[in-house]
Write an enzyme that holds these catalytic residues in place. Structure first.
Site, PDB file in Angstrom:
ATOM      1  N   MET A 272     111.147  83.710   6.600  1.00 38.28           N
ATOM      2  CA  MET A 272     111.935  82.481   6.667  1.00 38.28           C
ATOM      3  C   MET A 272     111.708  81.638   5.424  1.00 38.28           C
ATOM      4  O   MET A 272     110.576  81.416   5.006  1.00 38.28           O
ATOM      5  CB  MET A 272     111.527  81.716   7.936  1.00 38.28           C
ATOM      6  CG  MET A 272     112.223  80.389   8.120  1.00 38.28           C
ATOM      7  SD  MET A 272     114.028  80.594   8.287  1.00 38.28           S
ATOM      8  CE  MET A 272     114.595  79.053   7.573  1.00 38.28           C
ATOM      9  N   GLU A 307     113.845  85.655   0.135  1.00 43.01           N
ATOM     10  CA  GLU A 307     113.451  84.322   0.606  1.00 43.01           C
ATOM     11  C   GLU A 307     113.314  83.359  -0.573  1.00 43.01           C
ATOM     12  O   GLU A 307     113.687  82.197  -0.479  1.00 43.01           O
ATOM     13  CB  GLU A 307     112.147  84.379   1.405  1.00 43.01           C
ATOM     14  CG  GLU A 307     112.147  85.359   2.573  1.00 43.01           C
ATOM     15  CD  GLU A 307     113.319  85.191   3.530  1.00 43.01           C
ATOM     16  OE1 GLU A 307     113.844  84.073   3.653  1.00 43.01           O
ATOM     17  OE2 GLU A 307     113.726  86.200   4.148  1.00 43.01           O
ATOM     18  N   HIS A 310     116.672  82.106  -1.768  1.00 37.57           N
ATOM     19  CA  HIS A 310     117.246  81.085  -0.889  1.00 37.57           C
ATOM     20  C   HIS A 310     116.953  79.665  -1.399  1.00 37.57           C
ATOM     21  O   HIS A 310     117.643  78.727  -1.005  1.00 37.57           O
ATOM     22  CB  HIS A 310     116.659  81.202   0.517  1.00 37.57           C
ATOM     23  CG  HIS A 310     117.470  82.064   1.446  1.00 37.57           C
ATOM     24  ND1 HIS A 310     118.837  81.994   1.543  1.00 37.57           N
ATOM     25  CD2 HIS A 310     117.089  83.005   2.357  1.00 37.57           C
ATOM     26  CE1 HIS A 310     119.261  82.859   2.463  1.00 37.57           C
ATOM     27  NE2 HIS A 310     118.220  83.486   2.968  1.00 37.57           N
TER      28      HIS A 310
HETATM   29 ZN   LIG Z   1     118.063  85.038   4.383  1.00 36.12          ZN
END
Ligand SMILES: [Zn+2]
Length: 886
Positions: A272, A307, A310
């Site tokens: 995440m 990640e 992002h």
């Molecule tokens: Zn993703």
């Protein structure tokens, strides 16, 4: 029908938020029996919300499983008559234009088995807030278009939780009474609540640093449990490669002083991208030579990069609402596949992406949960973290890249980041930026976001010898999907080449004029926009062999009446590596399909044997590509290609072909094995990876036919392995072989050696659960009873139940229906503790219509049994009801 039927949420109902949050100051008091969350939120009416401006709409905050302890507005307790609390919302009726709301909630992370919001994993506290986990922590407008500046103070016992982390930069820390301490973090970038993160635990810190292109030094830190201290290096190296690549390729620089990665054992997802504090499933970040396979290393590199990327595509520019999930995921998957291709072989990466897409995403497109890249409705957003959103979404971005070319695409991405920095936007805003930067009209292209289903291209051709013209006809159709019929043709970039009889690339002149100019290219991207097209290629003195949809230039199915001779020709001569691989796959599929239910005297086409002999023997070929070409299409993919599939029959046919190849090529396999033995130290470069892959394929084939020399090679490899790829390769080969004693001995030894390493024990579970031989239901039950199995740990659940139902297809589709019954039982059991995982695990049953009646009826019955479960979760409700709908 259960009473708790979840509501359907529609994109068309989107309204801007009535209130915005400027700052969110949080204070967490963490205890063993719960946590108290003090939240101070600075609200104001949204100037873009007319209703809120004119009438002062009530304030509605999301909340889930919270105990409200106090509610104070502008310093005064809110009168009970002025607010109400339901299971999902806290509503305050009268609020002024600007106000500060102080909310105190009590939560119980130690009892949170859903792993959403704040929860305990072993001895540490951690969070998962995407998509709607923050509402399990405190009352908040938990939607991505509400972006606030967060500060977070964490207080906990200093001995048990010496490390206290949150987003942004640490600004203050100190000791408190009773052996407690605190740390305060401030994140200067406004962000939606789904990017909030908190970690508290006794963690070891690994430090590194990266100097950005503007010369700023960024602290890189990785936090792991002390036993994992030797497994951080690869992730940190991958992170630095990703940071440098994003600067070079997209001009994106990291923006905080510190970037942290934490590894957590109990995690629903892979990882995440919380701002500045990425939280990873241990299996997606921890690796060492002894414990991780080459595939695991590759996955870690790509997930760490994903990640990290992002930070721009997701965090700096985020999604307006969850219908736009592919805005961040499609673009970011595209970016991480570009990165992986640049780090290794772009062709091999493309083959891997296409394999996932064709095996699993096309299946999703053809199933009851089919949805477009930007869905129009959902019940539970957690059910929409799908391959369609992620990998088809990435294909859509990739097609824009193909249509615009790399330079205009970069111009478009620059414009997108510049125009929308700090905003929550839509997929349409992304496409608009690409249009504005390139001057291209992507109006029709937008249908890729709106229409579900996999486009099908039916291709035919003829050659006019007298005119020297080759005609290519392409018909496009898009099948109906639930709720969508009569779809429009889509804008498809279709790359192709033509080969002459000596394998040479031919010039592609689309007209006599082009032919006259004599500078026609040898590869073209045709743009398909109509239901049917006919193209003419001029100046051809013989009938060419077409190389269609090169590089897999669009996520579509192609049908063309290839002959086996043409496929063999393309396997040997196509200059496009992807299509060489694809030709081999199509040939193997054709041969295997011919064997389904075929009498004993039907033999495997000798030309397939010859082609594989050539691949195995010719050391001058690109060995990484050869390693991929030697992998026969999986049972899952073969089933995907078949209506009314009889999986055990497909499995037997595939096995028959595989055994035939192994027997016929036995000597070549031994030679290939020996040629690829590594003498020097362990390396992780593409060549070494290809060698290990070839050697392990050769070993697996030899053990499949109980070859004694193969057996002794395998025993030696298992014993002497200095890395997990070799050890696991040998273990897997024995698990799938007829050597019962060696199988038992190696499984036992493997467990004894690695029993203290959860990530390796996961591999040990899954190699057994996925195997035809060890994956019998009785043994699967024994694995569930094993002391190392843990019902609270999603990785263990996936390693046993997921591997059984998703990879061990021949046992899952046992004609007696026991596999289906087993899955239904486990899904029902899990639904009470972790509905998100339950809803994902049920997926193999949802495609029941795909299979022959004797299977599909039993699958349907298993789904009905789940449907009738008491207290069915919303997650499972949506998947099961949609699957059973007419
Ligand atoms: Zn993703």
């Amino acid at each position: 029908m259960p009473s708790n039927q979840p509501q359907t949420i529609y994109l068309s109902d989107y309204k801007v938020p009535a209130y915005l949050v400027d700052t969110a100051d949080l204070r967490f008091e963490l205890f063993e029996d719960g946590a108290r969350v003090h939240s101070t939120l600075a609200f104001r009416r949204n100037p873009d919300c007319q209703e809120s401006q004119e009438t002062g709409a009530p304030l509605q905050l999301h909340g889930d499983s919270l105990k409200l302890e106090s509610l104070v507005l502008n310093g005064e307790a809110v009168a009970t008559s002025n607010y109400s609390v339901s299971d999902e919302l806290l509503t305050v009726n009268q609020v002024p234009q600007h106000f500060t709301l102080q909310v105190v909630t009590w939560i119980e992370p130690q009892n949170n088995t859903r792993l959403e919001g704040l929860y305990k994993s072993a001895a540490m506290f951690c969070t998962q807030c995407e998509a709607e986990g923050f509402r399990c922590i405190t009352y908040f407008p938990d939607r991505p278009d509400v972006m606030a500046r967060f500060s977070t103070r964490i207080e906990a016992d200093k001995t048990a939780y010496p490390v206290l982390l949150s987003n942004g930069n640490p600004v203050e820390q100190g000791d408190l009474s009773d052996g407690r301490h605190f740390v305060t973090w401030e994140d200067p970038f406004p962000k939606p609540a789904y990017l909030f993160a908190l970690v508290a635990g006794d963690l070891l810190e690994k430090q590194d640093s990266f100097t950005t292109m503007s010369g700023r030094k960024v602290d890189l830190r990785m936090y792991v449990e002390p036993r994992n201290s030797e497994k951080c290096e690869y992730a940190l190296d991958s992170l630095k490669r990703a940071m440098a690549w994003d600067e070079q390729t997209y001009g994106r620089e990291y923006d905080l002083d510190i970037f942290m990665i934490v590894a957590v054992d109990d995690f629903n997802m892979g990882a995440m991208e919380n701002k500045g504090l990425n939280i990873f499933n241990s299996s997606c970040v921890l690796a060492s030579q002894e414990t991780a396979t080459d595939m695991a290393f590759e996955r870690i590199e790509s997930i760490v990069a994903h990640e990290y990327f992002h930070n721009w595509s997701g965090n700096r520019v985020t999604c307006r609402d969850w219908f736009q999930l592919s805005l961040k995921e499609g673009f970011t998957v595209f970016r991480d596949t570009q990165f992986s291709g640049d780090m290794g072989s772009a062709t091999v990466k493309r083959i891997e992406s296409a394999t996932v897409l064709r095996t699993a995403q096309f299946a999703e497109d053809a199933g009851p949960m089919a949805h477009s890249v930007r869905p129009a409705s959902y019940m539970e957003i957690t059910n929409f973290y799908t391959l369609t959103i992620y990998v088809k979404g990435a294909e859509v971005v990739r097609m824009i890249h193909t249509l615009l070319g790399p330079d205009l695409f970069r111009k478009g991405s620059d414009l997108y980041f510049e125009r929308h920095d700090g905003q929550a936007v839509t997929t349409d805003d992304f496409v608009k930026a690409m249009e504005d930067a390139s001057g291209r009209d992507l109006g029709q292209f937008r249908l890729w976001y709106e229409q579900a289903g996999t486009p099908q291209l039916a291709i035919s051709d003829e050659y006019d010898e007298s005119a020297g013209v080759y005609h290519l006809h392409i018909k496009q159709t898009l099948p109906d999907t639930p709720g969508q019929t009569d779809k429009q043709p889509q804008h498809i970039p279709f790359a192709l080449g033509l080969l002459g009889s000596r394998g040479e690339a031919l010039a592609l002149a689309l007209s006599a004029e082009e032919l006259a100019k004599a500078d026609a290219p040898q590869e073209r991207v045709l743009e398909l926009t109509e239901a049917s097209h006919s193209f003419e290629f001029h100046g051809l003195s013989e009938r060419p062999v077409p190389s269609l949809l090169r590089h897999f230039s669009a996520p579509v199915r192609v049908s063309y009446p290839w002959t086996r001779e043409q496929l063999l020709f393309l396997m040997n001569h196509d200059s496009d590596g992807f299509n060489r691989w694809d030709a081999g796959q199509r040939l193997a599929i054709d041969v295997i399909q011919q064997m389904i239910g075929a009498p004993k005297d039907v033999t495997v086409d000798a030309r397939l044997v010859g082609a594989f002999r050539h691949l195995i023997s010719d050391a001058d070929l690109d060995q990484a590509l050869v390693a991929k070409m030697l992998v026969l299409p999986t049972v899952a993919y073969l089933a995907e290609l078949t209506d009314g599939a009889d999986v055990p029959a497909i499995h037997r046919a595939r096995r028959r072909v595989l055994k035939h190849l192994a027997i016929a090529l036995r000597d070549e396999l031994v030679a290939c094995y020996r040629r690829n033995i590594d003498s020097g130290p362990y390396q992780l470069g593409p060549e070494a990876v290809a060698r290990r892959s070839l050697r392990n394929t050769a070993l697996a084939w030899l053990l499949l036919i109980n070859d004694e020399e193969g057996r002794s090679l395998g025993l030696g490899q298992y014993r002497d392995a200095d890395n997990m790829t070799d050890r696991m390769g040998a273990l897997k080969a024995f698990v799938n072989s007829g050597y019962d004693d060696d199988r038992a001995a190696s499984l036992n030894d493997f467990y004894q050696t690695f029993q203290h390493d959860p990530q390796v024990v996961e591999q040990w579970f899954s190699v057994q659960a996925a195997s035809r031989r060890t994956g019998q239901l009785s043994h699967i039950h024994a694995l569930l009873e094993h002391p190392a199995f843990d019902w609270k740990n999603p990785n263990k659940i996936r390693a046993v139940i997921g591997a059984f139902a998703g990879q061990n297809l021949v046992n899952f589709h046992n004609p007696d229906g026991s596999g289906y019954q087993f899955l239904a039982d486990q899904v029902c059991k899990l639904d009470d503790s972790n509905p998100q995982i339950a809803a994902r695990l049920v997926s193999p049953l949802t495609r029941w219509r795909k299979f022959a009646p004797e299977y599909s009826q039993q699958m349907q019955a298993a789904l009905m049994q789940i449907r009738d479960k008491e207290n069915l979760s919303g997650d499972l409700y949506e998947v099961v009801y949609k699957s059973l709908a007419d």
